[in-house]
Design a protein around this motif. Structure first.
Motif, PDB file in Angstrom:
ATOM      1  N   PRO A  82     -20.856  35.619 -22.131  1.00  0.00           N
ATOM      2  CA  PRO A  82     -21.035  35.705 -23.584  1.00  0.00           C
ATOM      3  C   PRO A  82     -19.697  35.578 -24.323  1.00  0.00           C
ATOM      4  O   PRO A  82     -18.675  36.110 -23.868  1.00  0.00           O
ATOM      5  CB  PRO A  82     -21.614  37.112 -23.786  1.00  0.00           C
ATOM      6  N   VAL A  83     -19.698  34.838 -25.424  1.00  0.00           N
ATOM      7  CA  VAL A  83     -18.489  34.686 -26.240  1.00  0.00           C
ATOM      8  C   VAL A  83     -18.845  35.021 -27.682  1.00  0.00           C
ATOM      9  O   VAL A  83     -19.783  34.454 -28.235  1.00  0.00           O
ATOM     10  CB  VAL A  83     -17.962  33.231 -26.218  1.00  0.00           C
ATOM     11  N   ASP A  84     -18.096  35.925 -28.280  1.00  0.00           N
ATOM     12  CA  ASP A  84     -18.259  36.239 -29.696  1.00  0.00           C
ATOM     13  C   ASP A  84     -17.224  35.399 -30.449  1.00  0.00           C
ATOM     14  O   ASP A  84     -16.051  35.760 -30.543  1.00  0.00           O
ATOM     15  CB  ASP A  84     -18.023  37.750 -29.895  1.00  0.00           C
ATOM     16  N   LEU A  85     -17.688  34.250 -30.962  1.00  0.00           N
ATOM     17  CA  LEU A  85     -16.741  33.306 -31.575  1.00  0.00           C
ATOM     18  C   LEU A  85     -16.137  33.852 -32.865  1.00  0.00           C
ATOM     19  O   LEU A  85     -14.997  33.532 -33.207  1.00  0.00           O
ATOM     20  CB  LEU A  85     -17.421  31.962 -31.835  1.00  0.00           C
ATOM     21  N   GLU A  86     -16.914  34.678 -33.555  1.00  0.00           N
ATOM     22  CA  GLU A  86     -16.361  35.228 -34.800  1.00  0.00           C
ATOM     23  C   GLU A  86     -15.188  36.157 -34.490  1.00  0.00           C
ATOM     24  O   GLU A  86     -14.127  36.074 -35.110  1.00  0.00           O
ATOM     25  CB  GLU A  86     -17.479  35.989 -35.511  1.00  0.00           C
ATOM     26  N   LEU A  87     -15.388  36.998 -33.481  1.00  0.00           N
ATOM     27  CA  LEU A  87     -14.315  37.901 -33.078  1.00  0.00           C
ATOM     28  C   LEU A  87     -13.134  37.112 -32.510  1.00  0.00           C
ATOM     29  O   LEU A  87     -11.970  37.378 -32.813  1.00  0.00           O
ATOM     30  CB  LEU A  87     -14.854  38.887 -32.027  1.00  0.00           C
ATOM     31  N   GLY A  88     -13.467  36.122 -31.674  1.00  0.00           N
ATOM     32  CA  GLY A  88     -12.408  35.305 -31.083  1.00  0.00           C
ATOM     33  C   GLY A  88     -11.583  34.602 -32.153  1.00  0.00           C
ATOM     34  O   GLY A  88     -10.355  34.506 -32.055  1.00  0.00           O
ATOM     35  N   THR A  89     -12.244  34.114 -33.171  1.00  0.00           N
ATOM     36  CA  THR A  89     -11.542  33.413 -34.248  1.00  0.00           C
ATOM     37  C   THR A  89     -10.662  34.382 -35.031  1.00  0.00           C
ATOM     38  O   THR A  89      -9.514  34.082 -35.369  1.00  0.00           O
ATOM     39  CB  THR A  89     -12.577  32.747 -35.189  1.00  0.00           C
ATOM     40  N   ARG A  90     -11.213  35.536 -35.287  1.00  0.00           N
ATOM     41  CA  ARG A  90     -10.438  36.553 -36.013  1.00  0.00           C
ATOM     42  C   ARG A  90      -9.158  36.906 -35.232  1.00  0.00           C
ATOM     43  O   ARG A  90      -8.069  36.986 -35.774  1.00  0.00           O
ATOM     44  CB  ARG A  90     -11.346  37.776 -36.173  1.00  0.00           C
ATOM     45  N   ARG A  91      -9.332  37.093 -33.937  1.00  0.00           N
ATOM     46  CA  ARG A  91      -8.169  37.429 -33.103  1.00  0.00           C
ATOM     47  C   ARG A  91      -7.210  36.243 -32.995  1.00  0.00           C
ATOM     48  O   ARG A  91      -5.994  36.419 -32.951  1.00  0.00           O
ATOM     49  CB  ARG A  91      -8.629  37.862 -31.714  1.00  0.00           C
ATOM     50  N   ALA A  92      -7.769  35.047 -32.935  1.00  0.00           N
ATOM     51  CA  ALA A  92      -6.909  33.863 -32.851  1.00  0.00           C
ATOM     52  C   ALA A  92      -6.046  33.753 -34.101  1.00  0.00           C
ATOM     53  O   ALA A  92      -4.878  33.346 -34.039  1.00  0.00           O
ATOM     54  CB  ALA A  92      -7.757  32.603 -32.680  1.00  0.00           C
ATOM     55  N   ARG A  93      -6.594  34.099 -35.241  1.00  0.00           N
ATOM     56  CA  ARG A  93      -5.809  34.092 -36.484  1.00  0.00           C
ATOM     57  C   ARG A  93      -4.685  35.123 -36.389  1.00  0.00           C
ATOM     58  O   ARG A  93      -3.529  34.839 -36.717  1.00  0.00           O
ATOM     59  CB  ARG A  93      -6.714  34.414 -37.680  1.00  0.00           C
ATOM     60  N   ALA A  94      -5.040  36.308 -35.926  1.00  0.00           N
ATOM     61  CA  ALA A  94      -4.023  37.361 -35.792  1.00  0.00           C
ATOM     62  C   ALA A  94      -2.966  36.949 -34.771  1.00  0.00           C
ATOM     63  O   ALA A  94      -1.759  37.166 -34.966  1.00  0.00           O
ATOM     64  CB  ALA A  94      -4.695  38.667 -35.374  1.00  0.00           C
ATOM     65  N   ALA A  95      -3.425  36.327 -33.688  1.00  0.00           N
ATOM     66  CA  ALA A  95      -2.496  35.912 -32.630  1.00  0.00           C
ATOM     67  C   ALA A  95      -1.531  34.836 -33.139  1.00  0.00           C
ATOM     68  O   ALA A  95      -0.361  34.795 -32.761  1.00  0.00           O
ATOM     69  CB  ALA A  95      -3.274  35.397 -31.418  1.00  0.00           C
ATOM     70  N   ALA A  96      -2.034  33.945 -33.980  1.00  0.00           N
ATOM     71  CA  ALA A  96      -1.166  32.882 -34.505  1.00  0.00           C
ATOM     72  C   ALA A  96      -0.019  33.496 -35.299  1.00  0.00           C
ATOM     73  O   ALA A  96       1.159  33.138 -35.097  1.00  0.00           O
ATOM     74  CB  ALA A  96      -1.978  31.925 -35.382  1.00  0.00           C
ATOM     75  N   LEU A  97      -0.323  34.438 -36.179  1.00  0.00           N
ATOM     76  CA  LEU A  97       0.757  35.027 -36.985  1.00  0.00           C
ATOM     77  C   LEU A  97       1.707  35.847 -36.112  1.00  0.00           C
ATOM     78  O   LEU A  97       2.917  35.839 -36.321  1.00  0.00           O
ATOM     79  CB  LEU A  97       0.188  35.891 -38.112  1.00  0.00           C
ATOM     80  N   LEU A  98       1.152  36.546 -35.131  1.00  0.00           N
ATOM     81  CA  LEU A  98       2.020  37.286 -34.206  1.00  0.00           C
ATOM     82  C   LEU A  98       2.959  36.310 -33.491  1.00  0.00           C
ATOM     83  O   LEU A  98       4.174  36.503 -33.432  1.00  0.00           O
ATOM     84  CB  LEU A  98       1.161  38.051 -33.190  1.00  0.00           C
ATOM     85  N   THR A  99       2.384  35.258 -32.964  1.00  0.00           N
ATOM     86  CA  THR A  99       3.146  34.293 -32.163  1.00  0.00           C
ATOM     87  C   THR A  99       4.238  33.624 -32.994  1.00  0.00           C
ATOM     88  O   THR A  99       5.384  33.503 -32.554  1.00  0.00           O
ATOM     89  CB  THR A  99       2.183  33.224 -31.608  1.00  0.00           C
ATOM     90  N   PHE A 100       3.879  33.193 -34.193  1.00  0.00           N
ATOM     91  CA  PHE A 100       4.849  32.466 -35.015  1.00  0.00           C
ATOM     92  C   PHE A 100       5.973  33.372 -35.523  1.00  0.00           C
ATOM     93  O   PHE A 100       6.985  32.874 -36.012  1.00  0.00           O
ATOM     94  CB  PHE A 100       4.145  31.813 -36.217  1.00  0.00           C
ATOM     95  N   ALA A 101       5.773  34.678 -35.410  1.00  0.00           N
ATOM     96  CA  ALA A 101       6.824  35.596 -35.867  1.00  0.00           C
ATOM     97  C   ALA A 101       7.794  35.964 -34.742  1.00  0.00           C
ATOM     98  O   ALA A 101       8.822  36.585 -34.996  1.00  0.00           O
ATOM     99  CB  ALA A 101       6.187  36.866 -36.428  1.00  0.00           C
ATOM    100  N   LEU A 102       7.467  35.594 -33.516  1.00  0.00           N
ATOM    101  CA  LEU A 102       8.301  36.007 -32.386  1.00  0.00           C
ATOM    102  C   LEU A 102       9.568  35.152 -32.292  1.00  0.00           C
ATOM    103  O   LEU A 102       9.577  33.993 -32.728  1.00  0.00           O
ATOM    104  CB  LEU A 102       7.502  35.906 -31.080  1.00  0.00           C
ATOM    105  N   PRO A 103      10.617  35.698 -31.687  1.00  0.00           N
ATOM    106  CA  PRO A 103      11.876  34.948 -31.599  1.00  0.00           C
ATOM    107  C   PRO A 103      11.785  33.801 -30.598  1.00  0.00           C
ATOM    108  O   PRO A 103      11.362  33.992 -29.461  1.00  0.00           O
ATOM    109  CB  PRO A 103      12.873  35.995 -31.075  1.00  0.00           C
ATOM    110  N   GLY A 104      12.171  32.606 -31.020  1.00  0.00           N
ATOM    111  CA  GLY A 104      12.177  31.464 -30.104  1.00  0.00           C
ATOM    112  C   GLY A 104      11.353  30.315 -30.655  1.00  0.00           C
ATOM    113  O   GLY A 104      11.118  30.213 -31.859  1.00  0.00           O
ATOM    114  N   ALA A 105      10.904  29.458 -29.727  1.00  0.00           N
ATOM    115  CA  ALA A 105      10.139  28.272 -30.104  1.00  0.00           C
ATOM    116  C   ALA A 105       8.652  28.543 -29.892  1.00  0.00           C
ATOM    117  O   ALA A 105       8.276  29.370 -29.053  1.00  0.00           O
ATOM    118  CB  ALA A 105      10.577  27.078 -29.259  1.00  0.00           C
ATOM    119  N   VAL A 106       7.801  27.838 -30.639  1.00  0.00           N
ATOM    120  CA  VAL A 106       6.355  28.009 -30.475  1.00  0.00           C
ATOM    121  C   VAL A 106       5.698  26.655 -30.237  1.00  0.00           C
ATOM    122  O   VAL A 106       6.163  25.629 -30.720  1.00  0.00           O
ATOM    123  CB  VAL A 106       5.697  28.671 -31.699  1.00  0.00           C
TER     124      VAL A 106
END
Ligand code: NOJ
Length: 542
Positions: free
Chosen positions: A349-373
């Protein structure tokens, strides 16, 4: 020469183009370079600094282009060398650099060298560019050793001689159509240095080195079962000689050509050996990609990654998805949010709404980290893993070689949706004569570039805003971070230049720290609180 601290790759946002699935200009159902050229304004507006192309060379496509028949040309279904020249020049005009994929471990079984080896005698110069060996057992019918292909099945295939009788075996760590090159051969070494020059001369700004740690082998080819450390084909000491020579080639172009390794090496100390001052510039960071959506785990990986890279002055890199792994919208919507190449959790089972919400959060986390993305094409649209591709249409050798036990990687390689309400979603022109090479889900009508553009709640607009801010914020990209005290399921850190990132991975809303303004958020704040599975970028300390 020591790493240049202002080198472009240290803080770049790099977009991965899987050409076959990006944009099809001529209606044959396969993406191509003119298709990419037409979308350069889209990519420039997205705010990325460089494009990494998966292999674009002539290939029988036994492994989607990772089986290269000619390292100095372009796959005909993708276009021509002239198209590549135009693409590089036009990308440069947009301020976008070009990274190409070089595959040194193996070539295609249709590469002229391998064809010549097949018709040559055992022990000939032609065969010495590969790993040919007689079989074991009385009639040589058993493989020369016990190595297994990473795609399943034995790592050896037996050839037939001219009169049709069985002959020697050759080594392939991947599919049989991908014979391993023998790097003890001077021909092989000279050839690849020349290939590097060929592409640097044409304007390539960097090289992504495929399977970088697998390239050299113990020439005795010992059985793995009986072999003590060191490993006979993974991360051997002599692999470094190759990259030192490549670094010298890169430096001869003035020092801003990047060498980026695909390294799956869990041992921190051995990993960093690849970043000695005369070797690679950077490598992919897979523990971050494989991590569960779990604050403690992610924080440990971030800390370890930064700690590993700091002493060797190499930039960390952060990536959430690529062409080999399940798309992270789906991963983050499963009960088990971690990932392993050996366990693609399709069919759960995949909850796409939850996955999308987390993917949005993950993108901002990732882009804020030191280094290249790195951004894998379609991440910016929030595409999910397509798990229901009919068996008859699947193309990945992993699927075939494991008899379907492993669904393989087709599900993350489905052609992009650009516009319109039904397939091919603008991937191919309206009058296309063929369907996209893998079928697109009809549900992607809501995830096209057209549908998402201008919608402030879309993944695309989040990526656009985030990459724009990332570019102009002096504290983002290369540099360091400082953790702030926070609840156990919250990741909270500051970067230089009055920037703070707070990611809430808990199941409760959290109070934001004092701030002067909100730069960007992955989900609406609720009564001033940061809701679960959301990240916010704050302006602080003004
Ligand atoms: C790693 C690449 O990313 C993958 O797609 C490919 O199948 C293998 N190396 C073999 O080249």
């Amino acid at each position: 020469m020591p790493a240049r601290t202002d080198a472009w790759w240290r803080g770049a946002a790099i977009y991965q183009v899987y050409t076959r699935s990006f944009a099809d200009s001529n209606g044959d159902g396969v993406g191509d370079l003119p298709g990419v050229r037409a979308k350069l304004p889209y990519l420039a507006a997205l705010g990325i600094d460089a494009l990494w192309f998966n292999p674009w060379y002539p290939s029988p496509m036994a492994d989607a282009g990772y089986d290269i028949a000619d390292y100095r040309d372009i796959e005909p279904s993708f276009g021509t060398l002239a198209d590549a020249d135009l693409l590089i020049a036009e990308a440069h005009d947009h301020g976008i650099r070009i990274i190409i994929d070089i595959v040194p471990n193996h070539c295609s079984d249709r590469h002229p060298w391998f064809l010549a080896a097949l018709t040559s005698e055992p022990d000939s110069a032609e065969r010495s560019r590969f790993w040919f060996r007689p079989g074991r057992g009385e009639d040589g019918s058993l493989p020369p050793n016990d190595w297994q292909s990473i795609f399943g099945g034995p790592a050896w295939t037996r050839i037939a001689t001219a009169d049709g009788t069985p002959g020697e075996w050759y080594l392939h760590l991947f599919a049989p159509e991908q014979p391993d090159l023998n790097w003890t051969s001077e021909d092989v070494r000279a050839e690849f240095e020349d290939v590097l020059r060929f592409w640097f001369d044409r304007g390539a700004d960097g090289i992504r080195i495929d399977s970088a740690a697998l390239v050299t082998k113990d020439p005795d080819l010992p059985d793995l079962a009986s072999h003590p450390s060191p490993h006979p084909y993974e991360d051997r000491d002599d692999v470094h000689e190759i990259y030192r020579a490549w670094r010298a080639v890169a430096e001869s172009y003035g020092g801003d050509r990047a060498l980026i390794g695909e390294l799956w090496i869990p041992d921190a100390e051995r990993f960093t050996r690849y970043f000695r001052p005369d070797e690679l510039h950077s490598a992919f960071n897979f523990p971050y990609l494989c991590s569960a959506w779990d604050a403690a785990r992610l924080r440990a990986i971030i800390d370890e990654t930064l700690a590993i890279h700091a002493p060797v002055d190499a930039p960390a890199t952060w990536v959430l998805s690529n062409h080999d792994v399940d798309r992270h919208v789906s991963r983050y919507g499963r009960a088990d949010t971690s990932f392993g190449l050996d366990r693609r959790e399709h069919g759960r089972p995949v909850d796409l709404e939850l996955g999308t919400r987390r993917a949005r959060a993950a993108a901002l986390l990732t882009f804020a980290l030191p280094g290249a993305v790195y951004v894998y094409q379609g991440d910016e649209l929030g595409l999910w893993e397509v798990e229901d591709i009919p068996a008859g249409l699947r193309q990945d050798p992993i699927w075939r070689r494991t008899g379907g036990a492993d669904p393989g990687r087709d599900g993350c390689r489905v052609p992009l949706p650009w516009s319109g309400a039904q397939p091919p979603f603008g991937f191919s022109p309206d009058d296309a004569r063929a369907r996209p090479w893998l079928p697109q889900p009809t549900g992607w009508s809501e995830l096209t570039v057209e549908a998402e553009s201008g919608d402030p709640s879309s993944m695309l607009e989040l990526y656009r805003a985030a990459l724009r801010i990332r570019r102009r914020e002096p504290g983002l990209g290369d540099g360091g971070l400082r953790w702030m005290e926070s609840g156990e399921s919250v990741l909270d850190f500051v970067r230089d230049g009055r920037f703070r990132c707070v990611a809430n991975l808990s199941s409760d809303a959290v109070v934001l720290p004092a701030h002067d303004g909100v730069l960007l958020q992955s989900a609406d704040l609720v009564d001033g609180l940061l809701p679960p599975d959301a990240t916010v970028w704050l302006r602080i300390g003004g």
